[in-house]
Design a protein around this motif. Structure first.
Motif, PDB file in Angstrom:
ATOM      1  N   MET A   1       0.893  -0.592   0.299  1.00  0.00           N
ATOM      2  CA  MET A   1      -0.515   0.504   0.181  1.00  0.00           C
ATOM      3  C   MET A   1       1.105   1.396  -0.033  1.00  0.00           C
ATOM      4  SD  MET A   1      -2.789  -0.833  -0.485  1.00  0.00           S
ATOM      5  CE  MET A   1      -3.411  -2.590  -0.686  1.00  0.00           C
ATOM      6  N   HIS A  16      -4.606   7.846   9.493  1.00  0.00           N
ATOM      7  CA  HIS A  16      -5.781   6.662   9.384  1.00  0.00           C
ATOM      8  C   HIS A  16      -5.845   6.303  11.074  1.00  0.00           C
ATOM      9  CE1 HIS A  16      -3.671   5.209   5.488  1.00  0.00           C
ATOM     10  NE2 HIS A  16      -4.776   6.313   4.916  1.00  0.00           N
ATOM     11  N   ASN A 102      -6.061  -1.964   9.761  1.00  0.00           N
ATOM     12  CA  ASN A 102      -4.958  -3.026   8.557  1.00  0.00           C
ATOM     13  C   ASN A 102      -5.763  -4.107   8.647  1.00  0.00           C
ATOM     14  OD1 ASN A 102      -3.520  -1.561   7.928  1.00  0.00           O
ATOM     15  ND2 ASN A 102      -1.839  -1.913   9.156  1.00  0.00           N
ATOM     16  N   THR A 171      -7.645   3.260   1.255  1.00  0.00           N
ATOM     17  CA  THR A 171      -5.215   3.739   1.828  1.00  0.00           C
ATOM     18  C   THR A 171      -5.363   5.868   2.316  1.00  0.00           C
ATOM     19  OG1 THR A 171      -3.901   3.116   0.479  1.00  0.00           O
ATOM     20  CG2 THR A 171      -5.058   1.963   2.508  1.00  0.00           C
TER      21      THR A 171
END
Length: 323
Positions: A1, A16, A102, A171
């Motif tokens: 990613m 995130h 994740n 993401t």
């Protein structure tokens, strides 16, 4: 990613969260009974799909292109319910609603991969029936083991790449406010709507998904069966037509089990209560993998004969050992 993000935006920092909170079944009355039902569905699904895979693997007569697709469908069903149901029970039954960022993306990847593969696998089975009935003399040439393997591998690669693109786009979203996902799993739509930056690429993918994974496969299947019906009416007697169409009953049942609940749920989604929507979506996720092996065992003569043969061989071997 990291490679994905660096290729699309080198100097952009995305926020995130450490975790998401999945709250889909919260506040639904008598939900504990539903969890017991989900566990029952999962057990039946594991047993049924394992039996179908074992029968196809053990019986050399079933190692045909058609049953390569059936084996793959059973594998996808088994994998899909194994990914989804135990995690759902862990989240809601054992009160573990927190899932790391994740892990949530991984959960999303496997759920969507299996869901998409179920649809495309029905396309492979539909193509098999189309050629078998319309071009019976050319079936051995057109639908070979190599062709069926190539088709299924292509579907796997296509689905994995498509879902990975969706994960990559997620993401690139920043989550500044809520981290509560109002669904029973890490649902794509529920995740990107939590973002506080531009989520149009994810929105576009969510618009494209139903077309590629739902409407196009269903359209191909319906057109293939219209061609089958037209051919049978033109060239076959009533008895021959019924006999030929009987070989399609199992596949048509799988198509109805998979597509109709999804179409009804998505059509009525805006008109039903959010809790009812979540229950309906969860049922459409876990029910087809449970019913598919039951339908194929009950409605496919080759598998029934194979099961009987394998059981007779097992019984004879036991008698021989005892003697």
């Amino acid at each position: 990613m990291k490679l994905f993000n660096s290729a699309l935006g080198r100097n952009i920092t995305y926020v995130h969260p450490a975790f998401f909170i999945i709250s889909g079944f919260s506040g639904i009355p008598n939900i504990q009974q539903y969890y017991v039902f989900l566990f029952f569905v999962y057990v039946v699904s594991v047993l049924g799909n394992t039996v179908v895979m074992a029968v196809i693997f053990l019986d050399h007569n079933l190692r045909t292109p058609k049953y390569i697709a059936v084996f793959n469908l059973a594998f996808v069903d088994l994998l899909g319910n194994t990914v989804l149901v135990p995690k759902v029970l862990d989240i809601f039954l054992f009160n573990h609603p927190f899932i790391s960022y994740n892990d949530c993306l991984t959960f999303f990847f496997f759920c969507y991969t299996c869901l998409c593969m179920q649809s495309l696998n029905l396309v492979a089975l539909s193509y098999d029936r189309l050629i078998a009935i319309i071009f019976p003399l050319h079936y051995q040439v057109k639908v070979t083991h190599r062709f069926m393997f190539s088709m299924i591998i292509f579907f796997w690669v296509f689905v994995i790449i498509t879902v990975l693109i969706s994960v990559g786009l997620l993401t690139r979203l920043s989550f500044c406010n809520s981290v509560v996902i109002n669904s029973y799993f890490c649902d794509h739509g529920q995740i990107y709507r939590l973002a506080c930056n531009d989520y149009f690429p994810s929105y576009f993918i969510s618009f494209l998904y139903p077309i590629i994974i739902l409407w196009l496969p269903l359209g191909f299947i319906l057109i293939s069966y219209l061609c089958i019906c037209y051919t049978l009416v033109k060239v076959a007697t009533v008895k021959e037509g019924l006999k030929a169409f009987k070989t399609c009953v199992g596949h048509l049942s799988l198509v109805a089990i998979y597509f109709f609940p999804l179409l009804i749920t998505f059509t009525l989604m805006e008109k039903i209560h959010p809790n009812a929507r979540i229950i309906n979506l969860s049922l459409t996720s876990v029910f087809p993998p449970m019913l598919n092996p039951i339908v194929y065992v009950l409605q496919t003569q080759e598998i029934k004969d194979s099961v009987k043969k394998l059981l007779k061989i097992k019984c004879k071997s036991k008698i021989t050992v005892q003697n």
